[in-house]
Scaffold this active site. Structure first.
Site, mmCIF file in Angstrom:
data_model
loop_
_atom_site.group_PDB
_atom_site.id
_atom_site.type_symbol
_atom_site.label_atom_id
_atom_site.label_comp_id
_atom_site.label_asym_id
_atom_site.label_seq_id
_atom_site.Cartn_x
_atom_site.Cartn_y
_atom_site.Cartn_z
ATOM 1 N N LYS A 160 -50.847 -3.176 -42.922
ATOM 2 C CA LYS A 160 -50.745 -2.010 -42.044
ATOM 3 C C LYS A 160 -51.532 -2.221 -40.765
ATOM 4 C CE LYS A 160 -53.183 1.628 -41.663
ATOM 5 N NZ LYS A 160 -53.984 2.858 -41.833
ATOM 6 N N ASP A 211 -48.371 4.219 -43.146
ATOM 7 C CA ASP A 211 -49.599 4.870 -43.578
ATOM 8 C C ASP A 211 -49.239 5.968 -44.579
ATOM 9 O OD1 ASP A 211 -48.567 6.944 -42.075
ATOM 10 O OD2 ASP A 211 -50.467 7.417 -41.101
#
Length: 216
Positions: free
Chosen positions: A121, A139
């Protein structure tokens, strides 16, 4: 599950609702942005933006942060959560960036993920926001929306969510889609209890999913 065209439609509906939106972390040098993203893990961008001006005023460059006392760094960032590990990781990352990478943040996913505290991420956020590459970061907001709107199954992993959305959108749409979905998740509840839903898009996507399952 929704089809790719339906997923793209749903994301475009979110964009129409939310309007233009960009990164919510303060914009800085590539290294400082990398550190900010590492700090944002399991923390809000608002909380990160409160501590980074102090952090970067004291340690603006990798060469400064790499020799910082870990206790002092912890005191600065303690409000963002998980600060013990994050302090160690950003100091280690600073050393690698300075000594091994000559103060240059990697511009590839593998290179960023090799840094302490930086997962997929983090890499995708930095590549998209800093280097304008067509990557998509997942997320908690993105994951929750994708599951609630039937983009993916409830058991889908972040990588499966990423793969599904990347396959549904044009490459140039990924940057905006990521930030739109984050803001959409902040605005609307993605809980599964129907009586708490306030978003028309949830109702529309529920209907599309039912039609897909019934073969219509």
């Amino acid at each position: 599950m929704l089809k790719d065209k339906q997923i793209a439609w749903a994301i475009h509906q979110m964009e129409a609702d939310i309007g233009p939106v960009g990164p919510s972390l303060d914009s800085r040098t590539p290294f400082q942005y990398l550190v900010s993203v590492i700090l944002s893990a399991q923390a809000t961008d608002v909380s990160v933006n409160k501590v980074t001006p102090i952090l970067f005023d004291r340690y603006p460059e990798p060469k400064d942060l790499m020799i910082a006392d870990v206790t002092e760094v912890e005191q600065i960032i303690k409000s963002v959560g998980l600060f013990h590990n994050k302090a160690k990781n950003i100091i280690k990352t600073a050393r690698i960036v300075h000594e091994d990478l000559h103060d240059v943040v990697p511009t590839d996913r593998k290179g960023i993920m090799a840094l302490p505290g930086a997962g997929r991420k983090t890499a995708n956020v930095v590549l998209s926001d800093v280097f304008e590459q067509n990557t998509f970061a997942v997320d908690t907001h993105v994951s929750a929306i994708s599951k609630r709107l039937h983009f993916v199954s409830q058991s889908a992993t972040p990588l499966q969510v990423e793969t599904k959305i990347v396959g549904a959108l044009q490459p140039e749409e990924l940057h905006q889609a990521h930030h739109t979905m984050i803001e959409y998740g902040r605005k609307y509840s993605m809980k599964l209890a129907p009586d708490k839903e306030v978003c028309q898009l949830i109702i529309d996507c529920d209907k599309l999913n039912e039609e897909n399952e019934s073969g219509l």
